[in-house]
Write a protein that holds these residues in place. Structure first.
Motif, short mmCIF file in Angstrom:
data_model
loop_
_atom_site.label_atom_id
_atom_site.label_comp_id
_atom_site.label_asym_id
_atom_site.label_seq_id
_atom_site.Cartn_x
_atom_site.Cartn_y
_atom_site.Cartn_z
N TRP A 19 16.01 52.46 -39.15
CA TRP A 19 16.26 51.03 -38.93
C TRP A 19 15.07 50.35 -38.24
CZ3 TRP A 19 19.57 47.71 -40.85
CH2 TRP A 19 19.76 46.48 -40.22
N ARG A 20 14.48 51.05 -37.28
CA ARG A 20 13.30 50.49 -36.60
C ARG A 20 12.19 50.19 -37.60
NH1 ARG A 20 12.17 54.95 -32.32
NH2 ARG A 20 10.14 53.95 -32.23
N ALA A 21 11.95 51.12 -38.51
CA ALA A 21 10.88 50.94 -39.50
C ALA A 21 11.21 49.82 -40.49
CB ALA A 21 10.64 52.25 -40.25
N LEU A 22 12.50 49.54 -40.68
CA LEU A 22 12.91 48.49 -41.61
C LEU A 22 12.91 47.11 -40.97
CD1 LEU A 22 16.00 50.10 -43.44
CD2 LEU A 22 13.65 49.91 -44.28
N THR A 23 12.93 47.05 -39.63
CA THR A 23 13.14 45.76 -38.97
C THR A 23 12.10 45.37 -37.92
OG1 THR A 23 14.62 46.81 -37.36
CG2 THR A 23 15.65 45.85 -39.32
N GLN A 24 11.18 46.27 -37.58
CA GLN A 24 10.16 45.90 -36.59
C GLN A 24 8.88 45.51 -37.34
OE1 GLN A 24 9.83 48.94 -33.54
NE2 GLN A 24 11.96 48.67 -32.93
N PRO A 25 8.43 44.25 -37.13
CA PRO A 25 7.30 43.72 -37.92
C PRO A 25 6.07 44.62 -37.97
CG PRO A 25 8.30 41.96 -36.68
CD PRO A 25 8.98 43.23 -36.23
#
Length: 136
Positions: free
Chosen positions: A25-31
């Motif tokens: 999720w971090r990789a999908l949502t952190q710019p």
């Protein structure tokens, strides 16, 4: 019998990843992480937020449609006449996470975009796996 003009195609990529949903999720949502595997962006994880993905070849206009942390993320993907929707679904498994990406909305006359997306997402997924694997 000809297919109705409304018939659209989807590109679907699914992967089993040995990582918890929170990490993916971090990789999908952190710019700064999105930039590492996809493109430069001004993404914010908020419904209705408009953002742009910028690649060497041009840009993609996007808008967040739905967001459920660590479970699902959906946004529009508009580029070069293509109006599509990208939906990420994260499902926990015994060994990590089943990640599914569907890009829906390719018209039958958009074969080039469709084939390009099929190829492109395979590459993006490879990069995404590397980025997630490097997260502590």
């Amino acid at each position: 019998m000809s297919e109705p003009a409304t018939e659209t195609l989807s590109v679907i990529v699914e992967r089993e990843m040995p990582h918890p949903p929170e990490k993916i999720w971090r990789a999908l949502t952190q710019p700064h992480l999105i930039e590492e595997w996809l493109m430069k962006n001004d993404f914010e994880p908020a419904v209705d937020h408009r953002f742009t993905l910028r690649g060497d070849w041009g840009s993609v206009d996007c808008q967040v449609l739905a967001i459920e942390p660590n479970k699902t993320l959906s946004y529009t993907w508009g580029a070069m006449g293509l109006e599509s929707v990208v939906t990420w679904t994260l499902t926990p498994t015994g060994t990590g996470t089943h990640l599914r990406m569907e890009q829906a909305g390719f018209r039958p006359d958009q074969q080039q975009a469709y084939q390009g997306a099929k190829f492109g997402w395979q590459r993006f997924f490879g990069s995404l796996e590397r980025v997630v694997g490097n997260l502590s």
